[in-house]
Design a protein around this motif. Structure first.
Motif, PDB file in Angstrom:
ATOM      1  N   SER A 268       0.837  -1.202   0.000  1.00 57.22           N
ATOM      2  CA  SER A 268       0.000   0.000   0.000  1.00 57.22           C
ATOM      3  C   SER A 268       0.870   1.249   0.000  1.00 57.22           C
ATOM      4  O   SER A 268       2.052   1.218   0.364  1.00 57.22           O
ATOM      5  CB  SER A 268      -0.911   0.009   1.228  1.00 57.22           C
ATOM      6  N   GLU A 270       0.526   3.646   2.003  1.00 54.08           N
ATOM      7  CA  GLU A 270       0.831   3.947   3.404  1.00 54.08           C
ATOM      8  C   GLU A 270       2.089   3.209   3.857  1.00 54.08           C
ATOM      9  O   GLU A 270       2.937   3.770   4.560  1.00 54.08           O
ATOM     10  CB  GLU A 270      -0.357   3.560   4.276  1.00 54.08           C
ATOM     11  N   THR A 271       2.235   1.952   3.422  1.00 49.15           N
ATOM     12  CA  THR A 271       3.445   1.186   3.753  1.00 49.15           C
ATOM     13  C   THR A 271       4.674   1.853   3.149  1.00 49.15           C
ATOM     14  O   THR A 271       5.738   1.937   3.791  1.00 49.15           O
ATOM     15  CB  THR A 271       3.318  -0.253   3.215  1.00 49.15           C
ATOM     16  N   VAL A 273       5.067   5.016   2.502  1.00 53.48           N
ATOM     17  CA  VAL A 273       5.340   6.242   3.259  1.00 53.48           C
ATOM     18  C   VAL A 273       6.075   5.923   4.556  1.00 53.48           C
ATOM     19  O   VAL A 273       7.067   6.573   4.921  1.00 53.48           O
ATOM     20  CB  VAL A 273       4.021   6.994   3.543  1.00 53.48           C
ATOM     21  N   MET A 274       5.615   4.905   5.277  1.00 54.67           N
ATOM     22  CA  MET A 274       6.260   4.529   6.535  1.00 54.67           C
ATOM     23  C   MET A 274       7.697   4.076   6.312  1.00 54.67           C
ATOM     24  O   MET A 274       8.602   4.402   7.092  1.00 54.67           O
ATOM     25  CB  MET A 274       5.457   3.404   7.214  1.00 54.67           C
ATOM     26  N   ILE A 290       1.783  14.621   7.152  1.00 55.78           N
ATOM     27  CA  ILE A 290       1.341  13.528   6.284  1.00 55.78           C
ATOM     28  C   ILE A 290      -0.172  13.598   6.101  1.00 55.78           C
ATOM     29  O   ILE A 290      -0.916  13.663   7.088  1.00 55.78           O
ATOM     30  CB  ILE A 290       1.743  12.162   6.875  1.00 55.78           C
ATOM     31  N   ILE A 292      -2.892  11.364   4.134  1.00 54.98           N
ATOM     32  CA  ILE A 292      -3.274  10.208   3.324  1.00 54.98           C
ATOM     33  C   ILE A 292      -4.772  10.291   3.064  1.00 54.98           C
ATOM     34  O   ILE A 292      -5.591   9.886   3.882  1.00 54.98           O
ATOM     35  CB  ILE A 292      -2.889   8.881   4.018  1.00 54.98           C
ATOM     36  N   ASN A 295      -5.721   5.885   0.274  1.00 55.59           N
ATOM     37  CA  ASN A 295      -4.671   4.862   0.234  1.00 55.59           C
ATOM     38  C   ASN A 295      -4.908   3.954  -0.978  1.00 55.59           C
ATOM     39  O   ASN A 295      -6.052   3.665  -1.328  1.00 55.59           O
ATOM     40  CB  ASN A 295      -4.708   4.042   1.521  1.00 55.59           C
ATOM     41  N   VAL A 329      -0.965  11.872  -0.165  1.00 53.41           N
ATOM     42  CA  VAL A 329      -1.252  10.617  -0.864  1.00 53.41           C
ATOM     43  C   VAL A 329      -2.704  10.653  -1.314  1.00 53.41           C
ATOM     44  O   VAL A 329      -3.612  10.706  -0.490  1.00 53.41           O
ATOM     45  CB  VAL A 329      -1.005   9.392   0.039  1.00 53.41           C
TER      46      VAL A 329
END
Length: 400
Positions: A268, A270-271, A273-274, A290, A292, A295, A329
């Motif tokens: 994803s 989000e993954t 970004v982390m 951030i 989002i 996603n 995002v």
């Protein structure tokens, strides 16, 4: 338009013209032949009516031979040309199913089916002309097939070139003909081999130099820790760190040039970004905002894509004049925004190695970040875009 499309188009036009010419010739010959048949059969038919009324059978046969008419078996008409009723019979001219033109005369109870033998030679001449047209069409088809076969190796050469351009440096053409196309293939293979040797030599040199530099850099940093704090120590430490960063970035660029480097997996946004934030090692997390909004799932190499996003955020933090920077995002797009003055040059200028704005020369870095981002994004088939809106620089990775 490709050369094969052009040849096919020209062949199709020539074939249609040849078919049209053949059809017109056949039509004109048929009409001319029918006109001669009708004129002769009409005159002969009138004679035959009077002969059948006044002549014996033997005399009739002799007279028929004198006008080149021969009796034939009764046949059914396929196409009626003329039918004239007579007081004592009927007079017909028709085309039979076999293609012959038949004169049918019925006088009271006697009837005859006749055809003119003298016109068979003229009909044969028409067939010869039609055969020549068909032969010409066949030759045209053979020429087309021969040209296509001769030019088909160009597809192999073009495919090899495309693969070479994509990084498959061992891609070669297997054309073995001895004509000009074969010469082009051999010349390409020689050129590809030379370029491959140069690229491999450069890659090997950069790898060796990069690895050899990292060892003395690490030793220098370790030795600096044994020196008492001073202004000189900080300068040396800063210089060693810059050398270490430059070496790592150069090695990263070199690894991107290699084939089969990327590992594909689904994850994803989000993954991603982390993962990028973990590489950034932020001291103050409030420096990045951030957002989002949507996603989504993307496919690619998580390590390299997170490195690309990390470089975008790192550049934004270096060159912003106002915190926080924004990571947005939304709708298959990941955008990094930072406040600042417009770029001095076109965005594409900064994608080349070792290029930075003139007013940022005091900022730490070597101008390799965007070049690495561009290479990673292009290798994934994604798009790196830039826009300047409301005094914000907007760098976006677009997943298509």
């Amino acid at each position: 338009m490709s050369i094969f499309t052009k040849i096919t188009l020209l062949f199709s036009i020539s074939l249609l013209l040849m078919i049209g010419i053949g059809y017109q010739i056949d039509t004109i010959n048929t009409q001319k032949y029918e006109s001669l048949i009708l004129q002769k059969y009409i005159v002969d038919g009138r004679k035959i009516f009077s002969w059948m009324a006044t002549s014996s059978a033997n005399e009739l046969d002799t007279k028929l031979k004198s006008i080149n008419l021969a009796k034939t078996a009764p046949v059914l008409p396929k196409r009626m040309l003329i039918r004239q009723p007579h007081t004592f019979g009927v007079f017909e001219i028709f085309e039979s199913k076999s293609g012959d033109y038949v004169l049918h005369v019925r006088y009271i109870d006697d009837e005859m089916y006749l055809h003119d033998q003298s016109f068979q030679e003229a009909q044969k001449n028409g067939w010869v002309l039609n055969a020549l047209v068909v032969a010409d069409i066949a030759v045209l088809i053979i020429i087309f097939i021969s040209i296509v076969r001769m030019l088909s190796p160009l597809n192999s050469i073009a495919s090899s070139m495309r693969n070479f351009a994509k990084g498959a440096y061992r891609s070669r053409s297997e054309v073995r003909s001895n004509d000009e196309i074969g010469e082009v293939a051999r010349t390409y293979n020689e050129m590809a081999q030379t370029i491959e040797n140069l690229i491999l030599s450069r890659q090997e040199l950069l790898r060796d130099v990069g690895h050899e530099l990292r060892t003395p850099i690490a030793r220098g940093l370790f030795a600096l820790e044994q020196i008492e704090d001073s202004k000189v120590k900080e300068t040396l430490k800063h210089s060693f760190q810059e050398l270490d960063q430059l070496t790592r970035e150069l090695l990263e660029i070199e690894r991107l040039q290699a084939t089969d480097t990327l590992q594909s997996e689904k994850f994803s946004a989000e993954t991603l970004v982390m993962e990028a934030l973990s590489k950034l090692c932020l001291v103050d997390e409030s420096a990045v905002k951030i957002e989002i909004k949507n996603n989504f799932i993307l496919e690619g190499d998580l390590y390299y894509l997170s490195l690309a996003l990390k470089n975008l955020m790192d550049n934004a933090l270096k060159y912003t004049d106002r915190l926080p920077i924004i990571l947005d995002v939304d709708l298959n797009r990941i955008t990094v925004l930072n406040h600042g003055k417009p770029l001095e040059k076109d965005f594409t200028y900064f994608l080349t190695p070792f290029t930075r704005q003139e007013n940022s020369r005091t900022t730490q870095g070597f101008g390799l970040g965007l070049n690495i981002v561009s290479k990673i994004v292009n290798r994934h088939g994604y798009t790196l875009s830039y826009d300047y809106k409301n005094e914000y620089h907007c760098f976006s990775i677009i997943v298509e």
